[in-house]
Write an enzyme that holds these catalytic residues in place. Structure first.
Site: not given
Ligand SMILES: [Zn+2]
Length: 317
Positions: A88, A90, A99, A101, A126, A129
């Site tokens: 990830n 940010e 993210h 993935e 999540c 994703c």
């Molecule tokens: Zn995610």
């Protein structure tokens, strides 16, 4: 990363070290070699690699490090394909976060993979994703792999309980899904043809960096807006990293070309500094949609001294 590799048995450390020099890519022959030496399945190896993938995380806001390891669909006949790291990333605005993935899929796509067979993640993907993966070639059979001790009961345990692996098909994690077909799109992300979108710059340039960004734009996936876009990032040390734009039927889980390039840079240069960015080029075919303002914003968040070099392109008539 090197200290994490030292947690593995001595005989596989040199194979794993190739991940550092190869932008978070572990070639199939090395995966097979490691699996043989350790007598483990490829799924087990993917789970064991998650802490290494997570070590690339840039999660200053959440302090929540996520790692993902994706397996491509191209094989050389032995059933195992190359593995791709993602972590990830940010930014100062939450909705621009990349993210893990997405980063792993982007890594595989930039390497020329035409789809994803399976993806291991440190925790259950999540909703964002799950929707992103729904757009990726291979999604119908895409297997999600989790460490068994962090999987809920709807995941299936691996054949060998000692593997610490649990799996589930994406279709079971995202039932009754909305996807590309609902918008009449039959081509999936990663399925783009070799000839690309036949883009032509509206302002000529013989800069290698611009031509690399043009190549990335030609390989991008923009079935909903035709805003084909790619970018190329050059470091002060001369390395170049490209990023390809990928749209999503649900719009928000789309992948920005700059995030794609930045993620590849981070996977390739673990000791990087944002101040080491020397140039950034964006090439796009602007329509009702454009990547210009978001790329400028994201660049500004990383390095205030670099000005975006922008080139528009048209589809050749
Ligand atoms: Zn995610």
């Amino acid at each position: 990363m090197k200290s994490l590799i030292n947690n593995f048995p001595n005989e596989v450390r040199s194979d794993l070290s190739s991940l550092i020099d190869n932008g978070g890519v572990l070639r199939a022959e090395k995966c097979e070699h490691i699996c043989q030496l350790l007598s483990i399945s490829i799924e087990n190896l993917m789970v064991k690699l998650l802490p290494l993938a997570a070590s690339y995380s840039k999660s200053e806001l959440s302090s929540y490090k996520v790692g993902a390891v994706a397996q491509g669909i191209d094989t050389k006949g032995n059933g195992i394909s190359d593995l791709y790291f993602g972590a990830n990333l940010e930014f100062s605005s939450l909705y621009n976060s990349l993210h893990a993935e997405q980063a792993a899929v982007s890594n595989a796509w930039l390497d020329g993979q035409k789809g994803i067979r399976s993806i291991a993640v440190s925790g259950a993907p999540c909703g964002h994703c799950r929707q992103f993966l729904k757009e990726v070639a291979g999604n119908n059979d895409l297997q999600i792999i989790l460490p068994a001790d962090s999987a809920s009961e709807i995941f299936l345990p691996g054949e060998n309980p000692e593997d610490n692996v649990a799996t589930i098909d994406l279709s079971k994690l995202l039932p009754a899904a909305f996807g590309p077909l609902d918008l009449g799109c039959e081509q999936l992300m990663m399925e783009a043809t070799e000839e690309g979108h036949q883009l032509e710059l509206t302002r000529q340039s013989d800069s290698y960096l611009v031509l690399q960004a043009l190549l990335a734009a030609n390989r991008s996936y923009a079935p909903y807006s035709s805003n084909y876009a790619g970018c190329a990032l050059e470091m002060k040390t001369g390395e170049i990293f490209c990023g390809q734009y990928a749209e999503n039927a649900a719009h928000n889980p789309s992948l920005s070309p700059y995030s794609s390039a930045l993620s590849k840079m981070i996977l390739s240069m673990p000791e990087f500094d944002y101040d080491d960015i020397a140039r950034l080029v964006l090439v796009e075919s602007p329509t009702m949609v454009s990547q210009k303002s978001i790329t400028t914003t994201l660049l500004l968040a990383c390095n205030k001294d670099v000005e975006l070099e922008y080139f528009a392109a048209d589809v050749k008539s």
